[in-house]
Design a protein around this motif. Sequence first.
Motif, PDB file in Angstrom:
ATOM      1  N   VAL A 184       0.847  -1.188   0.000  1.00 51.35           N
ATOM      2  CA  VAL A 184       0.000   0.000   0.000  1.00 51.35           C
ATOM      3  C   VAL A 184       0.883   1.239   0.000  1.00 51.35           C
ATOM      4  N   GLU A 185       0.530   2.206  -0.832  1.00 48.63           N
ATOM      5  CA  GLU A 185       1.275   3.465  -0.870  1.00 48.63           C
ATOM      6  C   GLU A 185       0.535   4.499  -0.044  1.00 48.63           C
ATOM      7  N   GLU A 186       1.242   5.092   0.922  1.00 49.64           N
ATOM      8  CA  GLU A 186       0.667   6.136   1.765  1.00 49.64           C
ATOM      9  C   GLU A 186       1.646   7.297   1.837  1.00 49.64           C
ATOM     10  N   ASP A 187       1.292   8.428   1.241  1.00 50.44           N
ATOM     11  CA  ASP A 187       2.146   9.626   1.257  1.00 50.44           C
ATOM     12  C   ASP A 187       3.561   9.336   0.781  1.00 50.44           C
TER      13      ASP A 187
ATOM     14  N   ARG B 291       4.011   0.409   2.204  1.00 48.92           N
ATOM     15  CA  ARG B 291       3.817  -0.399   3.415  1.00 48.92           C
ATOM     16  C   ARG B 291       3.359  -1.782   2.994  1.00 48.92           C
ATOM     17  N   ILE B 292       3.908  -2.797   3.619  1.00 48.04           N
ATOM     18  CA  ILE B 292       3.464  -4.170   3.413  1.00 48.04           C
ATOM     19  C   ILE B 292       2.489  -4.484   4.532  1.00 48.04           C
ATOM     20  N   VAL B 293       1.258  -4.821   4.166  1.00 45.89           N
ATOM     21  CA  VAL B 293       0.228  -5.103   5.170  1.00 45.89           C
ATOM     22  C   VAL B 293      -0.394  -6.463   4.910  1.00 45.89           C
TER      23      VAL B 293
END
Length: 75
Positions: free
Chosen positions: A30-33, A37-39
């Motif tokens: 997931v791309e956040e800002d 992140r690996i979730v």
Amino acid sequence: MRVNSKGQVTIPAELREKCGLHPGDEVDVVEEDGILRIVRRADGGTRGERLARRMRGTATGGMSTDQIMELLRGE
């Protein structure tokens, strides 16, 4: 970590153990800002549920439930 030619990275063993990740677990990136992140995938189910799904319908040999139970119980 380094991204290989196929876009893959290896999560170090100590982090996999710390986070409870096992072979076959499903994750999302997931791309956040601007940060990746690996979730853990929310709909992946528990490890046991995933194993049961993979095994469902694979038994062969024509054994009855009673025969399987005898085998498992050592009777």
